[in-house]
Design a protein around this motif. Sequence first.
Motif, short mmCIF file in Angstrom:
data_model
loop_
_atom_site.label_atom_id
_atom_site.label_comp_id
_atom_site.label_asym_id
_atom_site.label_seq_id
_atom_site.Cartn_x
_atom_site.Cartn_y
_atom_site.Cartn_z
N THR A 82 -3.61 -2.95 4.76
CA THR A 82 -2.62 -2.01 4.24
C THR A 82 -3.36 -0.80 3.66
OG1 THR A 82 -0.67 -1.78 2.80
CG2 THR A 82 -2.47 -3.12 1.95
N GLN A 83 -2.87 0.38 3.96
CA GLN A 83 -3.56 1.61 3.56
C GLN A 83 -3.20 2.00 2.13
OE1 GLN A 83 -5.86 3.47 5.23
NE2 GLN A 83 -6.01 4.86 3.47
N GLU A 130 -8.55 1.22 3.57
CA GLU A 130 -7.69 0.17 4.10
C GLU A 130 -8.05 -1.10 3.34
OE1 GLU A 130 -5.58 1.02 6.46
OE2 GLU A 130 -4.73 -0.91 7.15
N TYR A 131 -7.04 -1.79 2.83
CA TYR A 131 -7.25 -2.98 2.02
C TYR A 131 -6.83 -4.21 2.81
CZ TYR A 131 -8.29 -0.26 -2.15
OH TYR A 131 -8.88 0.58 -3.07
N TYR A 132 -7.71 -5.21 2.78
CA TYR A 132 -7.50 -6.42 3.57
C TYR A 132 -7.50 -7.65 2.67
CZ TYR A 132 -8.81 -3.47 7.53
OH TYR A 132 -8.87 -2.47 8.47
N CYS A 133 -6.55 -8.50 2.89
CA CYS A 133 -6.53 -9.81 2.25
C CYS A 133 -7.34 -10.78 3.12
CB CYS A 133 -5.08 -10.29 2.14
SG CYS A 133 -4.87 -11.94 1.44
N GLY A 175 0.82 -1.21 0.00
CA GLY A 175 0.00 0.00 0.00
C GLY A 175 0.85 1.25 0.00
N GLY A 176 0.19 2.38 -0.13
CA GLY A 176 0.91 3.65 -0.12
C GLY A 176 0.09 4.76 -0.70
N LEU A 177 0.78 5.83 -1.03
CA LEU A 177 0.15 7.03 -1.59
C LEU A 177 0.45 7.09 -3.08
CD1 LEU A 177 -1.22 9.83 -1.26
CD2 LEU A 177 1.06 10.74 -0.74
N VAL A 178 -0.59 7.34 -3.86
CA VAL A 178 -0.44 7.41 -5.31
C VAL A 178 -1.37 8.49 -5.85
CG1 VAL A 178 -2.18 5.63 -5.77
CG2 VAL A 178 -0.35 6.03 -7.43
N GLN A 179 -1.00 9.09 -6.95
CA GLN A 179 -1.87 10.09 -7.57
C GLN A 179 -2.97 9.40 -8.38
OE1 GLN A 179 0.67 12.75 -9.85
NE2 GLN A 179 0.75 14.18 -8.13
N ALA A 232 -13.36 1.90 3.72
CA ALA A 232 -13.09 3.32 3.85
C ALA A 232 -13.75 3.82 5.14
CB ALA A 232 -13.65 4.06 2.64
N PRO A 233 -13.26 4.90 5.70
CA PRO A 233 -13.84 5.44 6.93
C PRO A 233 -15.33 5.68 6.79
CG PRO A 233 -11.77 6.52 6.46
CD PRO A 233 -12.08 5.68 5.26
N GLY A 234 -16.10 5.15 7.74
CA GLY A 234 -17.54 5.37 7.74
C GLY A 234 -18.31 4.50 6.77
#
Length: 120
Positions: free
Chosen positions: A114-115, A92-95, A9-13, A40-42
Motif C-alpha cells: 500500500t502506497q 510502498e509499505y508491505y505487510c 495508505g494514502g496521501l498525508v501532509q 522507496a524508489p531506488g
Amino acid sequence: QVQLVESGGGLVQAGGSLRLFCAASRSIVDIDYMGWYRQAPGKQRELLARLSSDGTTNYANSVQGRFSISRDTAKNTVTLQMNSLKPEDTAEYYCYARGVPGALKLRNFWGQGTQVTVSS
C-alpha cells in the motif's frame, strides 16, 4: 499458508498520521513474526516494525518513537500506527509474515503493498 491484504495508505501532509492495516486469511496467534517493511524508489526494502507471537515488538531506528505495531487476534489483523510522518517516509509499505505453521520456517509471505505519500 497465509494471504495478507494491506489497506490504509494514502496521501498525508508532513507531521500527520496514518494507520495501516494488514488482514490475514488465517489466525495470526501462532505465526512467529508479523510486521511491516517499506520500499522507496531506488532503495532496498527496509524492515520497520516486527511483532513476535509472544507480543515482543522491534522497530527500526528510523521509526522508533513514531510508529507503533499492534495486533488484533480476534480479527486476524496487524496495524501500523504512523505518527509524525516525514516526506522521507514516502514509500510502498508491505505487510509480511514469517514462521507460518505448515510452511517453511524462514519463508516470508507478503501482501500486495500500500502506497504512503507524505507531502512537505
